[in-house]
Design a protein around this motif. Sequence first.
Motif, short mmCIF file in Angstrom:
data_model
loop_
_atom_site.label_atom_id
_atom_site.label_comp_id
_atom_site.label_asym_id
_atom_site.label_seq_id
_atom_site.Cartn_x
_atom_site.Cartn_y
_atom_site.Cartn_z
N ASP A 113 12.84 45.53 3.92
CA ASP A 113 13.45 46.77 4.37
C ASP A 113 14.50 47.22 3.36
O ASP A 113 14.72 46.57 2.33
N ASP A 114 15.17 48.36 3.64
CA ASP A 114 16.09 48.90 2.65
C ASP A 114 17.42 48.17 2.58
O ASP A 114 18.28 48.51 1.78
N ARG A 115 17.59 47.14 3.40
CA ARG A 115 18.82 46.34 3.34
C ARG A 115 18.69 45.13 2.42
O ARG A 115 19.64 44.40 2.20
N HIS A 116 17.48 44.94 1.90
CA HIS A 116 17.26 43.80 1.02
C HIS A 116 17.99 43.99 -0.31
O HIS A 116 17.97 45.08 -0.89
N HIS A 117 18.65 42.93 -0.75
CA HIS A 117 19.32 42.98 -2.05
C HIS A 117 18.32 42.63 -3.16
O HIS A 117 17.87 41.48 -3.25
N PHE A 118 17.99 43.60 -3.98
CA PHE A 118 17.20 43.30 -5.17
C PHE A 118 18.10 42.60 -6.18
O PHE A 118 19.32 42.69 -6.12
N THR A 119 17.47 41.89 -7.10
CA THR A 119 18.22 41.20 -8.15
C THR A 119 17.88 41.80 -9.50
O THR A 119 16.72 42.10 -9.79
N LEU A 120 18.90 41.98 -10.32
CA LEU A 120 18.70 42.41 -11.70
C LEU A 120 18.86 41.18 -12.59
O LEU A 120 19.94 40.60 -12.67
N MET A 121 17.76 40.77 -13.20
CA MET A 121 17.75 39.60 -14.06
C MET A 121 18.28 40.00 -15.44
O MET A 121 17.73 40.89 -16.09
N CYS A 122 19.35 39.33 -15.87
CA CYS A 122 20.02 39.72 -17.11
C CYS A 122 19.91 38.63 -18.17
O CYS A 122 19.88 37.44 -17.85
N ALA A 123 19.90 39.05 -19.43
CA ALA A 123 19.81 38.10 -20.53
C ALA A 123 21.14 37.39 -20.78
O ALA A 123 21.16 36.23 -21.17
N ASN A 124 22.25 38.10 -20.54
CA ASN A 124 23.56 37.54 -20.86
C ASN A 124 24.64 38.23 -20.04
O ASN A 124 24.37 39.17 -19.29
N PHE A 125 25.88 37.76 -20.20
CA PHE A 125 26.97 38.30 -19.40
C PHE A 125 27.33 39.73 -19.80
O PHE A 125 27.74 40.53 -18.96
N SER A 126 27.14 40.05 -21.05
CA SER A 126 27.41 41.41 -21.51
C SER A 126 26.52 42.41 -20.79
O SER A 126 26.98 43.47 -20.34
N GLN A 127 25.25 42.07 -20.66
CA GLN A 127 24.30 42.94 -19.96
C GLN A 127 24.65 43.03 -18.48
O GLN A 127 24.62 44.11 -17.89
N THR A 174 27.07 30.56 -15.09
CA THR A 174 25.91 31.15 -15.74
C THR A 174 25.75 30.65 -17.17
O THR A 174 26.75 30.38 -17.84
N PRO A 175 24.50 30.53 -17.66
CA PRO A 175 23.27 30.77 -16.90
C PRO A 175 23.01 29.66 -15.88
O PRO A 175 23.47 28.54 -16.06
N GLY A 176 22.31 30.00 -14.83
CA GLY A 176 22.03 29.02 -13.79
C GLY A 176 21.33 29.65 -12.60
O GLY A 176 21.08 30.86 -12.57
N ALA A 177 21.03 28.82 -11.62
CA ALA A 177 20.23 29.24 -10.45
C ALA A 177 21.11 29.85 -9.36
O ALA A 177 21.15 29.37 -8.22
N LYS A 236 26.69 49.10 1.48
CA LYS A 236 27.68 48.42 0.64
C LYS A 236 27.67 48.88 -0.81
O LYS A 236 28.62 48.66 -1.55
N LYS A 237 26.57 49.51 -1.25
CA LYS A 237 26.40 49.94 -2.64
C LYS A 237 26.53 48.76 -3.60
O LYS A 237 27.15 48.84 -4.67
N THR A 238 25.94 47.65 -3.19
CA THR A 238 25.96 46.43 -3.98
C THR A 238 24.55 46.11 -4.48
O THR A 238 23.56 46.65 -3.99
N VAL A 239 24.50 45.18 -5.44
CA VAL A 239 23.21 44.73 -5.97
C VAL A 239 23.36 43.28 -6.40
O VAL A 239 24.47 42.80 -6.66
N GLY A 240 22.25 42.56 -6.45
CA GLY A 240 22.27 41.18 -6.93
C GLY A 240 22.07 41.13 -8.44
O GLY A 240 21.30 41.92 -8.99
N VAL A 241 22.79 40.23 -9.10
CA VAL A 241 22.61 40.02 -10.54
C VAL A 241 22.55 38.53 -10.82
O VAL A 241 23.16 37.72 -10.11
N ARG A 242 21.83 38.17 -11.88
CA ARG A 242 21.83 36.77 -12.28
C ARG A 242 21.39 36.59 -13.73
O ARG A 242 20.73 37.47 -14.30
N ILE A 243 21.78 35.47 -14.30
CA ILE A 243 21.40 35.10 -15.67
C ILE A 243 20.64 33.78 -15.58
O ILE A 243 21.24 32.75 -15.24
N PRO A 244 19.36 33.77 -15.83
CA PRO A 244 18.55 32.56 -15.63
C PRO A 244 18.70 31.54 -16.77
O PRO A 244 18.94 31.91 -17.91
N ASP A 245 18.52 30.30 -16.41
CA ASP A 245 18.52 29.21 -17.39
C ASP A 245 17.08 28.73 -17.55
O ASP A 245 16.70 27.66 -17.09
N HIS A 246 16.26 29.57 -18.18
CA HIS A 246 14.83 29.28 -18.31
C HIS A 246 14.34 29.90 -19.61
O HIS A 246 14.55 31.10 -19.86
#
Length: 206
Positions: free
Chosen positions: A60-74, A93-96, A116-126
């Motif tokens: 549904d529209d309440r789900h937080h999508f995640t933006l997968m980032c290469a680094n902290f700058s991004q 970061t990077p991590g799970a 909330k106008k929020t979004v998920g972000v993360r930097i993967p260790d892969h």
Amino acid sequence: MAKYLDVHPENPQPRIIDSVVDTIRKDGLLAYPTDSCYALGSRVGSHDGITRIREIRRLDDRHHFTLMCANFSQLGQLVHVDNNVFRAVKSATPGAYTFILPATKEVPRQLLHPKKKTVGVRIPDHVVTQTLLAALGEPLLSSTLLLPDEEEPLTQGWEIKERLDHQVDVVLDSGDCGTVPTTVVDFSAGEPEILRVGAGDPTRFE
């Protein structure tokens, strides 16, 4: 039918990565490995990609999508991070981990939590994910490949190909990458709130 691409887990073949990047830039939908489990990925600005991920996962529209980032700058271009949160996120970061934070104007409105106008972000260790992000040159819209009414994400590339053959454009397989999704930490109010305990150690935020 989806393309099935078998990529080396430690030395991803450039031609395979380039092929995947080309698919993403054409608004294709990707199933790919991360440091926690398989995920669905598309170009951040792809309306079609967002729609297809929602349909596959019945979100549904309440789900937080995640933006997968290469680094902290991004990552810092996509979310507002104050000094205290900066130190906490940077150290993990990077991590799970997936971090919920207030989004900047760089993030398309359809990806935001409606209230909330929020979004998920993360930097993967892969290695494969990082190689893909480096070649793409921009963040990747991402969502855990957890199908409706199932308790665990899909973990085998061949099974993903078999079950989602007509719903995704590419399956990128680099072998086993685990079954546990990321630990989700909400920093949108300034203090950490653990929304989901997963692959990342939650005690550092407790």
